[in-house]
Design a protein around this motif. Sequence first.
Motif, PDB file in Angstrom:
ATOM      1  N   GLN A   1       0.812  -1.143   0.190  1.00  0.00           N
ATOM      2  CA  GLN A   1       0.015  -0.156  -0.153  1.00  0.00           C
ATOM      3  C   GLN A   1       0.942   1.303  -0.117  1.00  0.00           C
ATOM      4  O   GLN A   1       1.894   1.488   0.725  1.00  0.00           O
ATOM      5  N   VAL A   2       0.595   2.225  -0.971  1.00  0.00           N
ATOM      6  CA  VAL A   2       1.414   3.470  -0.917  1.00  0.00           C
ATOM      7  C   VAL A   2       0.238   4.521  -0.789  1.00  0.00           C
ATOM      8  O   VAL A   2      -0.739   4.231  -1.250  1.00  0.00           O
ATOM      9  N   THR A   3       0.927   5.718  -0.537  1.00  0.00           N
ATOM     10  CA  THR A   3      -0.007   7.046  -0.298  1.00  0.00           C
ATOM     11  C   THR A   3      -0.143   7.579  -1.802  1.00  0.00           C
ATOM     12  O   THR A   3       1.048   7.209  -2.404  1.00  0.00           O
ATOM     13  N   ARG A   4      -0.947   8.243  -1.926  1.00  0.00           N
ATOM     14  CA  ARG A   4      -0.928   8.894  -3.278  1.00  0.00           C
ATOM     15  C   ARG A   4       0.054   9.992  -3.392  1.00  0.00           C
ATOM     16  O   ARG A   4       0.407  10.212  -4.309  1.00  0.00           O
ATOM     17  N   SER A   5       0.353  10.459  -2.060  1.00  0.00           N
ATOM     18  CA  SER A   5       1.621  11.315  -2.326  1.00  0.00           C
ATOM     19  C   SER A   5       2.890  10.723  -2.794  1.00  0.00           C
ATOM     20  O   SER A   5       3.558  11.473  -3.647  1.00  0.00           O
ATOM     21  N   ILE A   6       3.036   9.536  -2.502  1.00  0.00           N
ATOM     22  CA  ILE A   6       4.389   8.836  -2.972  1.00  0.00           C
ATOM     23  C   ILE A   6       4.096   8.533  -4.439  1.00  0.00           C
ATOM     24  O   ILE A   6       4.935   8.752  -5.331  1.00  0.00           O
ATOM     25  N   LEU A   7       3.003   8.271  -4.908  1.00  0.00           N
ATOM     26  CA  LEU A   7       2.601   8.223  -6.342  1.00  0.00           C
ATOM     27  C   LEU A   7       2.980   9.704  -7.229  1.00  0.00           C
ATOM     28  O   LEU A   7       3.474   9.790  -8.075  1.00  0.00           O
ATOM     29  N   THR A   8       2.403  10.527  -6.668  1.00  0.00           N
ATOM     30  CA  THR A   8       2.709  12.049  -7.238  1.00  0.00           C
ATOM     31  C   THR A   8       4.100  12.308  -7.244  1.00  0.00           C
ATOM     32  O   THR A   8       4.722  12.876  -8.132  1.00  0.00           O
ATOM     33  N   GLY A   9       4.853  12.063  -5.856  1.00  0.00           N
ATOM     34  CA  GLY A   9       6.127  12.319  -5.935  1.00  0.00           C
ATOM     35  C   GLY A   9       6.901  11.421  -6.992  1.00  0.00           C
ATOM     36  O   GLY A   9       7.980  11.928  -7.424  1.00  0.00           O
ATOM     37  N   ILE A  10       6.508  10.558  -7.545  1.00  0.00           N
ATOM     38  CA  ILE A  10       7.197   9.734  -8.699  1.00  0.00           C
ATOM     39  C   ILE A  10       6.781  10.441  -9.973  1.00  0.00           C
ATOM     40  O   ILE A  10       7.616  10.760 -10.909  1.00  0.00           O
ATOM     41  N   ILE A  11       5.528  10.780 -10.122  1.00  0.00           N
ATOM     42  CA  ILE A  11       4.994  11.260 -11.398  1.00  0.00           C
ATOM     43  C   ILE A  11       5.357  12.752 -11.656  1.00  0.00           C
ATOM     44  O   ILE A  11       5.856  13.241 -12.660  1.00  0.00           O
ATOM     45  N   GLN A  12       5.330  13.579 -10.438  1.00  0.00           N
ATOM     46  CA  GLN A  12       5.556  14.983 -11.050  1.00  0.00           C
ATOM     47  C   GLN A  12       6.960  15.375 -11.703  1.00  0.00           C
ATOM     48  O   GLN A  12       7.079  16.171 -12.537  1.00  0.00           O
ATOM     49  N   PRO A  13       7.947  14.991 -11.014  1.00  0.00           N
ATOM     50  CA  PRO A  13       9.305  15.320 -11.626  1.00  0.00           C
ATOM     51  C   PRO A  13       9.388  14.761 -12.952  1.00  0.00           C
ATOM     52  O   PRO A  13       9.935  15.798 -13.841  1.00  0.00           O
ATOM     53  N   ARG A  14       8.755  13.850 -13.557  1.00  0.00           N
ATOM     54  CA  ARG A  14       9.003  13.466 -15.076  1.00  0.00           C
ATOM     55  C   ARG A  14       8.095  14.420 -15.581  1.00  0.00           C
ATOM     56  O   ARG A  14       8.506  14.956 -16.729  1.00  0.00           O
ATOM     57  N   VAL A  15       7.077  14.725 -15.435  1.00  0.00           N
ATOM     58  CA  VAL A  15       6.034  15.510 -16.067  1.00  0.00           C
ATOM     59  C   VAL A  15       6.948  17.234 -16.189  1.00  0.00           C
ATOM     60  O   VAL A  15       6.691  17.723 -17.238  1.00  0.00           O
ATOM     61  N   GLU A  16       7.212  17.303 -15.005  1.00  0.00           N
ATOM     62  CA  GLU A  16       8.100  18.767 -14.995  1.00  0.00           C
ATOM     63  C   GLU A  16       9.104  18.685 -16.079  1.00  0.00           C
ATOM     64  O   GLU A  16       9.306  19.641 -16.614  1.00  0.00           O
ATOM     65  N   GLU A  17      10.082  17.615 -15.925  1.00  0.00           N
ATOM     66  CA  GLU A  17      11.029  17.559 -17.008  1.00  0.00           C
ATOM     67  C   GLU A  17      10.404  17.652 -18.252  1.00  0.00           C
ATOM     68  O   GLU A  17      11.219  18.352 -19.036  1.00  0.00           O
ATOM     69  N   ILE A  18       9.469  17.095 -18.697  1.00  0.00           N
ATOM     70  CA  ILE A  18       8.793  17.048 -20.069  1.00  0.00           C
ATOM     71  C   ILE A  18       8.766  18.516 -20.346  1.00  0.00           C
ATOM     72  O   ILE A  18       8.948  18.944 -21.358  1.00  0.00           O
ATOM     73  N   PHE A  19       7.735  19.166 -19.614  1.00  0.00           N
ATOM     74  CA  PHE A  19       7.617  20.714 -19.851  1.00  0.00           C
ATOM     75  C   PHE A  19       8.749  21.518 -19.817  1.00  0.00           C
ATOM     76  O   PHE A  19       8.659  22.714 -20.502  1.00  0.00           O
ATOM     77  N   GLU A  20       9.787  21.273 -19.022  1.00  0.00           N
ATOM     78  CA  GLU A  20      10.936  22.021 -18.965  1.00  0.00           C
ATOM     79  C   GLU A  20      11.646  21.937 -20.145  1.00  0.00           C
ATOM     80  O   GLU A  20      12.189  23.046 -20.901  1.00  0.00           O
ATOM     81  N   LEU A  21      11.646  20.602 -20.812  1.00  0.00           N
ATOM     82  CA  LEU A  21      11.974  20.373 -22.148  1.00  0.00           C
ATOM     83  C   LEU A  21      11.430  21.389 -23.151  1.00  0.00           C
ATOM     84  O   LEU A  21      12.116  21.895 -24.086  1.00  0.00           O
ATOM     85  N   VAL A  22      10.015  21.202 -23.069  1.00  0.00           N
ATOM     86  CA  VAL A  22       9.362  21.955 -24.042  1.00  0.00           C
ATOM     87  C   VAL A  22       9.545  23.510 -23.885  1.00  0.00           C
ATOM     88  O   VAL A  22       9.909  24.078 -24.873  1.00  0.00           O
ATOM     89  N   ARG A  23       9.682  23.912 -22.802  1.00  0.00           N
ATOM     90  CA  ARG A  23      10.081  25.531 -22.655  1.00  0.00           C
ATOM     91  C   ARG A  23      11.354  25.810 -23.146  1.00  0.00           C
ATOM     92  O   ARG A  23      11.460  26.698 -23.753  1.00  0.00           O
ATOM     93  N   SER A  24      12.492  24.901 -23.014  1.00  0.00           N
ATOM     94  CA  SER A  24      13.779  25.327 -23.385  1.00  0.00           C
ATOM     95  C   SER A  24      13.620  25.010 -24.995  1.00  0.00           C
ATOM     96  O   SER A  24      14.389  26.107 -25.610  1.00  0.00           O
ATOM     97  N   ARG A  25      13.105  24.078 -25.546  1.00  0.00           N
ATOM     98  CA  ARG A  25      13.084  24.135 -27.182  1.00  0.00           C
ATOM     99  C   ARG A  25      12.428  25.237 -27.454  1.00  0.00           C
ATOM    100  O   ARG A  25      12.783  25.926 -28.507  1.00  0.00           O
ATOM    101  N   LEU A  26      11.396  25.574 -26.977  1.00  0.00           N
ATOM    102  CA  LEU A  26      10.695  26.689 -27.447  1.00  0.00           C
ATOM    103  C   LEU A  26      11.498  28.334 -27.363  1.00  0.00           C
ATOM    104  O   LEU A  26      11.403  28.897 -28.289  1.00  0.00           O
ATOM    105  N   GLU A  27      12.086  28.130 -26.037  1.00  0.00           N
ATOM    106  CA  GLU A  27      13.000  29.527 -26.032  1.00  0.00           C
ATOM    107  C   GLU A  27      14.027  29.390 -26.968  1.00  0.00           C
ATOM    108  O   GLU A  27      14.389  30.487 -27.400  1.00  0.00           O
TER     109      GLU A  27
END
Length: 427
Positions: free
Chosen positions: A298-324
């Motif tokens: 059993q894992v808490t939802r915050s553990i799951l979010t802790g895995i997902i959020q950095p990856r999604v952040e990375e994707i959008f940071e890459l998008v931002r830097s490509r656009l810039e």
Amino acid sequence: MGFTGVRKLKTKPKGDIVTTLDVGSSKVVCLIARIDGQGTASVVGIGHQISLGVRAGAIVDMEAAETAIRHAVASAEEMSGESIREVTVNLAGGAPASQIVYSEVPVVGGEITDADLRRALKAHNSAVIPADFQTIHAIPVSYTIDGSNGIRDPRGMYGEHLGMDIHLVTAKATAVRNLATCINRGHLDIDAFVVSPYAAGLACMVEDERELGSAVIDLGGGSTSIGVFFEGRLVFADCIPVGGHHITKDIARGLTTPIQEAERVKTLHGTAMAGIGDDRETIDVPQVGEDDPGHMIQVTRSILTGIIQPRVEEIFELVRSRLEASGFDKIAGRRVVLTGGGSQLTGVRDLAQQVLDKQVRLGRPQGLFGLTEQSNGPAFATAAGLLTYALRHQGELMLTSAEMDPEPEEKPAGLMSRIGGWFKENL
Ligand SMILES: Nc1ncnc2c1ncn2[C@@H]1O[C@H](COP(=O)(O)OP(=O)(O)OP(=O)(O)O)[C@@H](O)[C@H]1O
Ligand SMILES: [Mg+2]
């Protein structure tokens, strides 16, 4: 049948059918549409199939990809009762690259005609294209007459020299050839290739967004593609080989659960941003290699979010830097339309808004008849946009594949390759 089967789009007679094929990393979609008396397309056949042999938009297993394509096409054919021969296909792999080139030709006879436009388009300096790349799109984005910039449609105007800023989208020739071969083996000809963000933008953006300047982000399984539209035209396209599959794999590794379970946990419980009460909510997660399916942690939802959020952040940071880095960030303005299967992740819009510092809305295919509830979702944006492309771009100024990449000795001499005055003015 080889890749030379790619031709200029022909005008489709009313009552004719148009077929599109989106060969994605997660799924292959085939849409068949019939054009009615008013020239409107109605989808009459839908086939979709779990994708095999495609990674980050590129073919990695020809046989598996060919089979998935055949099945998707066969289902759409069966549903529509039509037998198809030609398809408009998206190109997600092949590291699509974007550049603006300038081309100039003398005007024959004073008044500018379609023939002058065509000559200017053909005369672009193809020396700027790397040897292993080939042109997918050559889109005129702005014109100059005798040094005056910013002309949108020069036809009927008078001048001595016609200049044209052309948006060239190129992709690795081998990736294009592999995809073309898979499709040709299924006895299908390719009407045109369209890069994924172009199709996604045509499907999901409203005309004002494409006109005033906005970006579209297609968050797919194996890739995230970016497109910028301005004055109704695609002015920038790019692709990052990271998508929803990477989020799933992070979950599988982080929670030691099978990929299939990680996918389930992501779609049912995953969120891209931490929320209140995440510590109290627990999720049952089966463990990899356990014989007993009842053995869960059993894992808490915050553990799951802790895995997902950095990856999604990375994707959008890459998008931002490509656009810039592209210089098109300002042209894209503050508006972003987010689509693709991955855009269904809870909280992804808020996170995109935060990282990109832009207004983000979720996009799904618009303005098409006959799509079912399921095929109307964001994962079908590319396939739907291909239909819009196939219909709208009939009879438009287009080059055949042979004209796009002339042999080196045919290259015109003395042409400048530069960022057009149009581009500088709009920064
Ligand atoms: N409800 C959901 N929540 C989170 N992610 C989702 C959801 N539904 C689908 N996805 C993710 O969307 C991704 C697939 O998106 P899509 O169907 O647009 O990809 P694709 O077009 O096949 O791939 P690509 O464009 O990269 O070649 C998968 O990673 C899947 O996990
Ligand atoms: Mg896709």
